[in-house]
Design a protein around this motif. Structure first.
Motif, mmCIF file in Angstrom:
data_model
loop_
_atom_site.group_PDB
_atom_site.id
_atom_site.type_symbol
_atom_site.label_atom_id
_atom_site.label_comp_id
_atom_site.label_asym_id
_atom_site.label_seq_id
_atom_site.Cartn_x
_atom_site.Cartn_y
_atom_site.Cartn_z
ATOM 1 N N SER A 311 12.828 -3.586 9.815
ATOM 2 C CA SER A 311 12.712 -2.803 11.299
ATOM 3 C C SER A 311 11.630 -2.056 11.671
ATOM 4 O O SER A 311 11.262 -2.128 12.865
ATOM 5 N N LEU A 312 10.918 -1.436 10.796
ATOM 6 C CA LEU A 312 9.654 -0.766 10.973
ATOM 7 C C LEU A 312 8.550 -1.939 11.546
ATOM 8 O O LEU A 312 7.804 -1.669 12.424
ATOM 9 N N SER A 313 8.665 -2.961 10.784
ATOM 10 C CA SER A 313 7.620 -4.049 10.939
ATOM 11 C C SER A 313 8.125 -4.658 12.300
ATOM 12 O O SER A 313 6.889 -4.729 13.239
ATOM 13 N N LEU A 314 9.236 -4.686 12.932
ATOM 14 C CA LEU A 314 9.441 -5.382 14.052
ATOM 15 C C LEU A 314 9.183 -4.144 15.394
ATOM 16 O O LEU A 314 9.013 -4.805 16.395
ATOM 17 N N TRP A 341 -1.471 -5.390 15.212
ATOM 18 C CA TRP A 341 -0.419 -6.492 15.351
ATOM 19 C C TRP A 341 -0.400 -7.381 14.303
ATOM 20 O O TRP A 341 0.637 -7.605 13.832
ATOM 21 N N GLY A 342 -1.620 -7.880 14.140
ATOM 22 C CA GLY A 342 -1.549 -8.830 13.064
ATOM 23 C C GLY A 342 -1.226 -8.136 11.566
ATOM 24 O O GLY A 342 -0.670 -9.091 10.646
ATOM 25 N N PHE A 343 -1.443 -7.062 11.390
ATOM 26 C CA PHE A 343 -0.689 -6.456 10.050
ATOM 27 C C PHE A 343 0.735 -6.320 10.110
ATOM 28 O O PHE A 343 1.441 -6.954 9.182
ATOM 29 N N ALA A 344 1.320 -6.033 11.123
ATOM 30 C CA ALA A 344 2.891 -5.983 11.364
ATOM 31 C C ALA A 344 3.598 -7.017 11.688
ATOM 32 O O ALA A 344 4.642 -7.369 11.256
ATOM 33 N N VAL A 345 2.870 -8.316 12.441
ATOM 34 C CA VAL A 345 3.516 -9.415 12.762
ATOM 35 C C VAL A 345 4.191 -10.205 11.726
ATOM 36 O O VAL A 345 5.176 -10.998 12.013
#
Length: 431
Positions: A311-314, A341-345
């Motif tokens: 959820s946090l990543s999204l 964005w690249g870290f989280a996606v």
């Protein structure tokens, strides 16, 4: 005695978490094998975006349309889906030792990709060979996950996260190859054949590493074959359906971002008069940083739980999709947002696979994961194809907003799954 600690209960708790003999055996050679497996995956997956990384060069050489540019990546996605289904139906991962399947597939992918560099001068044959490269990649990533699982039990989220991290850095590598001295012209970045050949060379090394050094761990997964009768369970069972919905929301965003953000960076840097070589390095970093995100999320998911971590990543990735275009005219700020964005996606990617493996009937984990992967990669075809016409219509400033809908849908799915009793089956009770 009143108020005294229950020593027996405490001892029982210690016994529950005591490492078993099997787990002690798993630690012998674990770090070495995980490192070798991650290295082989990283090198082999450099094939995936090897053509996409040189789209500007190929556009000039072959007069590519926006549609043809998209198909250079989409053909690999289709090949991967078909290869995964064929591998599952033929039960190749259980009939062939996983390391040999991985090595042979990396070799096949290297050959297909190398033929493009050596002999192809038009887009038609290139797309056919890119399709076959995707088929070969289906023999690298899923067997790699199986091998990783044989070494990881309590830290499976971390293990699969490490593998996805290697996949991510490997996918980013062609962008870095475009600025390696001797492979391209530093001034024009016009060469493309050496980049594809270098990626094929890395895949050959991956085949050698897998065949010669990678070994299977003590947690051998059972022979979970693909069975069409149980394929519908991936959507019929509510917890599984929600886990798959989360994955689909994630995939709606992921590959379109990986495919087109490096080209947006290139356009932004060129408009600002900055050497495009720096944009290439930034494009590599934006994709590669997801490798760190995958490993960090794997650690967090094993401790915090799958739904909380995903959820946090999204939330972070969706927010970046919504605002990244606003900074197109400021290359340095754009690069910072794109790095976040690249870290989280991709940070949540491995956790959706781990969740499905934990929520599925153990007899049909293979079927569940095959369905999840196939549906997800098929969905990527839509968003990869959508970005070029949106970019033509709205410019880079508005091209990526449509990707926000994936994280929103995935977030709703994960928060709903978190409230179900079945969620306690994930990550040893950590939702």
């Amino acid at each position: 005695m009143d108020g005294a600690p229950d020593l027996h209960k405490g001892l029982c708790k210690v016994d529950i978490v005591t490492t078993s003999p099997q787990e002690l055996g798993a630690e012998r050679g674990k770090a070495r094998n995980l490192g070798l497996l991650a290295t082989a995956t990283l090198f082999a997956l450099s094939l995936w975006f090897s053509a996409s990384a040189v789209v500007p060069q190929l556009t000039k050489a072959w007069n590519l349309t926006g549609s043809a540019q998209s198909w250079l990546t989409m053909s690999v996605q289709i090949g991967f889906v078909i290869g995964s289904l064929l591998s599952a139906l033929l039960n190749l991962a259980d009939r062939i030792p996983a390391r040999w399947l991985l090595a042979g597939s990396a070799l096949a992918g290297a050959v297909c990709n190398g033929i493009i560099a050596l002999y192809v001068d038009s887009v038609g044959p290139a797309l056919a060979l890119r399709f076959l490269t995707g088929v070969a990649m289906a023999g690298v990533y899923p067997p790699g996950m199986k091998l990783m699982a044989t070494w990881c039990l309590r830290d499976r989220g971390f293990g699969i996260g490490l593998l996805v991290g290697a996949l991510t850095v490997g996918s980013a590598t062609p962008h870095l190859l475009t600025v390696v001295p001797g492979l391209t012209s530093a001034a024009s970045l016009a060469a493309w054949r050496p980049v594809l050949l270098a990626a094929s060379g890395l895949a050959l090394i991956a085949a050698l590493v897998a065949a010669s050094f990678v070994r299977q761990g003590p947690y051998l997964a059972g022979g979970a074959t693909f069975d069409w009768r149980f394929a519908a369970r991936a959507l019929a069972d509510r917890p599984l359906r929600l886990a798959n919905f989360g994955y689909l929301g994630h995939m709606w965003e992921l590959y379109a971002m990986w495919t087109w953000v490096p080209l947006m960076l290139l356009a932004s840097y060129q408009r600002a008069g900055i050497d495009p070589a720096y944009a290439r390095v930034a494009g590599f970093a934006v994709v590669a940083i997801g490798g760190l995100g995958s490993v960090v999320a794997g650690r967090l998911a094993d401790r915090w739980g799958r739904t909380r971590t995903t959820s946090l990543s999204l939330i972070v990735s969706g927010g970046c999709a919504a605002v990244v275009g606003l900074f197109f005219s400021s290359p340095l700020v754009l690069t910072g947002v794109a790095l976040l964005w690249g870290f989280a996606v991709v940070a949540d990617s491995a956790q959706f696979s781990a969740a499905v493996s934990e929520l599925s009937d153990p007899r049909y984990v293979g079927t569940a994961l095959t369905m999840q992967t196939s549906l997800g990669f098929l969905l990527t075809l839509l968003t990869i194809r959508l970005i070029p016409p949106l970019q033509s219509w709205l410019g880079w400033e508005g091209a990526f907003v449509i990707l926000l809908f994936g994280p929103l849908f995935g977030l709703w799915s994960m928060l709903t799954l978190r409230r179900l009793p079945a969620a306690t089956r994930m990550a040893f009770g950590r939702r």
